[in-house]
Design a protein around this motif. Structure first.
Motif, PDB file in Angstrom:
ATOM      1  N   VAL A 177       0.828  -1.539   0.362  1.00  0.00           N
ATOM      2  CA  VAL A 177      -0.083   0.245   0.244  1.00  0.00           C
ATOM      3  C   VAL A 177       0.854   1.353   0.572  1.00  0.00           C
ATOM      4  O   VAL A 177       0.274   1.894  -0.668  1.00  0.00           O
ATOM      5  CB  VAL A 177      -0.926   0.335   1.209  1.00  0.00           C
ATOM      6  CG1 VAL A 177      -1.255   1.695   1.024  1.00  0.00           C
ATOM      7  CG2 VAL A 177      -2.341  -1.145   0.984  1.00  0.00           C
ATOM      8  N   LEU A 178       2.208   1.274   1.039  1.00  0.00           N
ATOM      9  CA  LEU A 178       2.991   2.509   0.942  1.00  0.00           C
ATOM     10  C   LEU A 178       3.546   2.653  -0.038  1.00  0.00           C
ATOM     11  O   LEU A 178       3.458   3.814  -1.298  1.00  0.00           O
ATOM     12  CB  LEU A 178       4.121   2.244   2.315  1.00  0.00           C
ATOM     13  CG  LEU A 178       3.558   1.563   3.488  1.00  0.00           C
ATOM     14  CD1 LEU A 178       4.735   1.815   3.680  1.00  0.00           C
ATOM     15  CD2 LEU A 178       2.894   3.497   4.222  1.00  0.00           C
ATOM     16  N   ILE A 179       3.835   1.346  -1.727  1.00  0.00           N
ATOM     17  CA  ILE A 179       4.270   1.587  -2.763  1.00  0.00           C
ATOM     18  C   ILE A 179       3.844   2.256  -3.326  1.00  0.00           C
ATOM     19  O   ILE A 179       3.790   3.494  -4.100  1.00  0.00           O
ATOM     20  CB  ILE A 179       5.009   0.937  -3.228  1.00  0.00           C
ATOM     21  CG1 ILE A 179       6.119   0.202  -1.831  1.00  0.00           C
ATOM     22  CG2 ILE A 179       5.619   0.826  -4.391  1.00  0.00           C
ATOM     23  CD1 ILE A 179       6.168  -1.603  -2.686  1.00  0.00           C
ATOM     24  N   ALA A 180       2.113   1.238  -3.168  1.00  0.00           N
ATOM     25  CA  ALA A 180       0.994   1.788  -4.380  1.00  0.00           C
ATOM     26  C   ALA A 180       0.255   2.999  -3.700  1.00  0.00           C
ATOM     27  O   ALA A 180      -0.254   3.472  -5.584  1.00  0.00           O
ATOM     28  CB  ALA A 180      -0.176   0.879  -4.511  1.00  0.00           C
ATOM     29  N   ARG A 181       0.697   3.965  -2.821  1.00  0.00           N
ATOM     30  CA  ARG A 181      -0.269   5.001  -2.863  1.00  0.00           C
ATOM     31  C   ARG A 181       0.950   6.254  -3.017  1.00  0.00           C
ATOM     32  O   ARG A 181       0.638   7.570  -2.234  1.00  0.00           O
ATOM     33  CB  ARG A 181      -0.690   4.476  -1.475  1.00  0.00           C
ATOM     34  CG  ARG A 181      -1.936   3.850  -1.981  1.00  0.00           C
ATOM     35  CD  ARG A 181      -3.203   3.939  -1.025  1.00  0.00           C
ATOM     36  NE  ARG A 181      -4.362   3.243  -1.636  1.00  0.00           N
ATOM     37  CZ  ARG A 181      -5.921   3.566  -1.074  1.00  0.00           C
ATOM     38  NH1 ARG A 181      -6.016   4.539  -0.365  1.00  0.00           N
ATOM     39  NH2 ARG A 181      -6.845   2.568  -1.805  1.00  0.00           N
ATOM     40  N   GLY A 182       1.850   5.809  -3.084  1.00  0.00           N
ATOM     41  CA  GLY A 182       3.226   7.122  -2.998  1.00  0.00           C
ATOM     42  C   GLY A 182       3.590   7.446  -2.043  1.00  0.00           C
ATOM     43  O   GLY A 182       4.642   8.663  -2.328  1.00  0.00           O
ATOM     44  N   VAL A 183       3.018   7.040  -1.194  1.00  0.00           N
ATOM     45  CA  VAL A 183       4.442   7.291   0.547  1.00  0.00           C
ATOM     46  C   VAL A 183       5.904   6.767  -0.160  1.00  0.00           C
ATOM     47  O   VAL A 183       6.511   7.706   0.658  1.00  0.00           O
ATOM     48  CB  VAL A 183       3.830   6.241   1.893  1.00  0.00           C
ATOM     49  CG1 VAL A 183       4.153   6.563   2.380  1.00  0.00           C
ATOM     50  CG2 VAL A 183       2.282   6.758   1.626  1.00  0.00           C
ATOM     51  N   ASP A 184       5.843   5.280  -0.754  1.00  0.00           N
ATOM     52  CA  ASP A 184       7.193   5.270  -0.974  1.00  0.00           C
ATOM     53  C   ASP A 184       7.549   4.229  -1.806  1.00  0.00           C
ATOM     54  O   ASP A 184       8.076   3.099  -1.840  1.00  0.00           O
ATOM     55  CB  ASP A 184       7.379   4.344   0.553  1.00  0.00           C
ATOM     56  CG  ASP A 184       9.268   4.006  -0.117  1.00  0.00           C
ATOM     57  OD1 ASP A 184      10.094   4.713  -0.258  1.00  0.00           O
ATOM     58  OD2 ASP A 184       9.303   2.743   1.220  1.00  0.00           O
ATOM     59  N   GLU A 185       7.401   4.515  -2.979  1.00  0.00           N
ATOM     60  CA  GLU A 185       7.606   4.510  -4.161  1.00  0.00           C
ATOM     61  C   GLU A 185       8.487   2.981  -4.710  1.00  0.00           C
ATOM     62  O   GLU A 185       8.696   2.112  -5.363  1.00  0.00           O
ATOM     63  CB  GLU A 185       7.217   5.132  -5.457  1.00  0.00           C
ATOM     64  CG  GLU A 185       6.264   5.711  -5.322  1.00  0.00           C
ATOM     65  CD  GLU A 185       5.775   6.918  -6.621  1.00  0.00           C
ATOM     66  OE1 GLU A 185       6.617   7.241  -7.211  1.00  0.00           O
ATOM     67  OE2 GLU A 185       5.186   7.377  -6.674  1.00  0.00           O
ATOM     68  N   LYS A 186       9.894   4.033  -3.896  1.00  0.00           N
ATOM     69  CA  LYS A 186      10.987   2.869  -4.203  1.00  0.00           C
ATOM     70  C   LYS A 186      11.485   1.312  -2.733  1.00  0.00           C
ATOM     71  O   LYS A 186      12.286   1.272  -2.951  1.00  0.00           O
ATOM     72  CB  LYS A 186      12.832   3.485  -4.520  1.00  0.00           C
ATOM     73  CG  LYS A 186      12.245   4.963  -5.500  1.00  0.00           C
ATOM     74  CD  LYS A 186      13.477   5.607  -5.637  1.00  0.00           C
ATOM     75  CE  LYS A 186      13.458   6.164  -7.183  1.00  0.00           C
ATOM     76  NZ  LYS A 186      15.160   6.818  -7.224  1.00  0.00           N
ATOM     77  N   SER A 187      10.239   1.907  -2.114  1.00  0.00           N
ATOM     78  CA  SER A 187      10.102   1.084  -0.924  1.00  0.00           C
ATOM     79  C   SER A 187      11.148   0.967  -0.018  1.00  0.00           C
ATOM     80  O   SER A 187      12.041  -0.187   0.529  1.00  0.00           O
ATOM     81  CB  SER A 187       9.622  -0.314  -1.271  1.00  0.00           C
ATOM     82  OG  SER A 187       9.396  -1.307  -0.164  1.00  0.00           O
ATOM     83  N   LEU A 188      12.373   2.140   0.381  1.00  0.00           N
ATOM     84  CA  LEU A 188      12.530   2.229   1.666  1.00  0.00           C
ATOM     85  C   LEU A 188      12.705   2.085   2.733  1.00  0.00           C
ATOM     86  O   LEU A 188      13.838   2.325   3.692  1.00  0.00           O
ATOM     87  CB  LEU A 188      13.958   3.478   0.394  1.00  0.00           C
ATOM     88  CG  LEU A 188      13.942   3.736  -0.598  1.00  0.00           C
ATOM     89  CD1 LEU A 188      14.540   5.352  -1.596  1.00  0.00           C
ATOM     90  CD2 LEU A 188      15.921   2.716  -0.687  1.00  0.00           C
ATOM     91  N   VAL A 189      11.859   2.674   2.975  1.00  0.00           N
ATOM     92  CA  VAL A 189      11.232   2.425   4.324  1.00  0.00           C
ATOM     93  C   VAL A 189      10.944   0.701   5.014  1.00  0.00           C
ATOM     94  O   VAL A 189      10.208  -0.196   3.495  1.00  0.00           O
ATOM     95  CB  VAL A 189       9.912   3.103   4.642  1.00  0.00           C
ATOM     96  CG1 VAL A 189       9.397   2.961   6.220  1.00  0.00           C
ATOM     97  CG2 VAL A 189       9.751   4.407   4.507  1.00  0.00           C
ATOM     98  N   VAL A 190      11.035   0.327   6.114  1.00  0.00           N
ATOM     99  CA  VAL A 190      11.119  -1.195   6.052  1.00  0.00           C
ATOM    100  C   VAL A 190      10.055  -0.891   7.188  1.00  0.00           C
ATOM    101  O   VAL A 190      10.107  -0.967   8.893  1.00  0.00           O
ATOM    102  CB  VAL A 190      12.807  -1.089   6.764  1.00  0.00           C
ATOM    103  CG1 VAL A 190      12.179  -2.902   6.701  1.00  0.00           C
ATOM    104  CG2 VAL A 190      13.708  -1.230   6.379  1.00  0.00           C
TER     105      VAL A 190
END
Length: 244
Positions: A177-190
């Motif tokens: 969801v964080l990726i798809a909704r633009g919070v963290d498009e590169k998925s760098l948060v863990v």
């Protein structure tokens, strides 16, 4: 009646401010700690750390070093399989959440789960819960994406719609969801590492979500914001910036 099914959550005491603050913190981390210098390798490292944390929360005893070397136990291997395909599922989540959830479970189950159970809800009640969650994700909402992610996570864990690996599915869906909704498009948060760092609170607040009615949902949302902040601090970006 409001057309926004999540409006009531955004009016709960403390929720708007804590999610605004958490999102600001994530944005600052991504911007100020070197977003321009990020690479596919850094995304892969974030996903690997998340797979390890999620596996430990699911009962794995494998270390990050063992997982990195490809020697993790079956739970760890399931979590890693999910992580390798997660980014590619972003368009699917936006178009068909049910299909995304099914694929995550199929990846997690691998050869450990009977073929007829892969990606399929365990009974009709579970199927109904998945349909309701999918409808919620497709409905227009002004709720923060972080809140939506937290809700998806808790709902999948507590509904346990699949025959196995529900925790891994839920934590992967939260990150997705964080990726798809633009919070963290590169998925760098863990985010998974945030939950692991707060494991006692994580487990108690999930119980509260399951059993505590509206107050349990409220407590979960406040907890999840704290976990997201911890997940941002667990990003490989933070270590890279500190070393730079």
């Amino acid at each position: 009646m409001s057309a926004d099914p999540l409006e009531w959550l955004t009016s709960l005491e403390g929720v708007p401010s804590v999610y605004a603050s958490t999102r600001d913190g994530i944005d600052v981390m991504l911007r100020d700690r070197g977003l321009r210098r990020t690479s596919p390798e850094m995304t892969a490292e974030s996903l690997l750390r998340g797979a390890h944390a999620s596996a430990v929360l699911e009962g794995s005893s494998s270390s990050l070093a063992e997982i990195r070397a490809g020697d993790g136990d079956e739970v760890a291997q399931a979590s890693v399989r999910v992580s390798t395909e997660l980014l590619s599922l972003s368009p699917t989540l936006n178009r068909s959440p049910l299909q995304a959830f099914a694929r995550i479970h199929a990846l997690a189950g691998g050869t450990q789960v009977p073929t007829e159970q892969l990606g399929r809800p365990r009974n009709e009640d579970a199927a109904a819960r998945l349909r309701d969650l999918s409808a919620l994700l497709l409905a227009p909402t002004s709720a923060p994406a972080l809140l939506v992610a937290a809700l998806v996570h808790a709902d999948l864990v507590t509904a346990a719609p699949f025959a196995s690996h529900n925790g891994i599915v839920a934590r992967a869906a939260e990150r997705l969801v964080l990726i798809a909704r633009g919070v963290d498009e590169k998925s760098l948060v863990v985010p998974e590492a945030g939950h692991l760092a707060l494991r006692a609170e994580y487990e108690s607040n999930l119980r509260g979500y399951r059993e505590g009615g509206a107050s349990g949902v409220h407590a979960w949302l406040l907890y999840a914001a704290e976990a997201f902040a911890a997940g941002a601090e667990a990003s490989p970006l933070v270590r890279a910036a500190d070393q730079g």
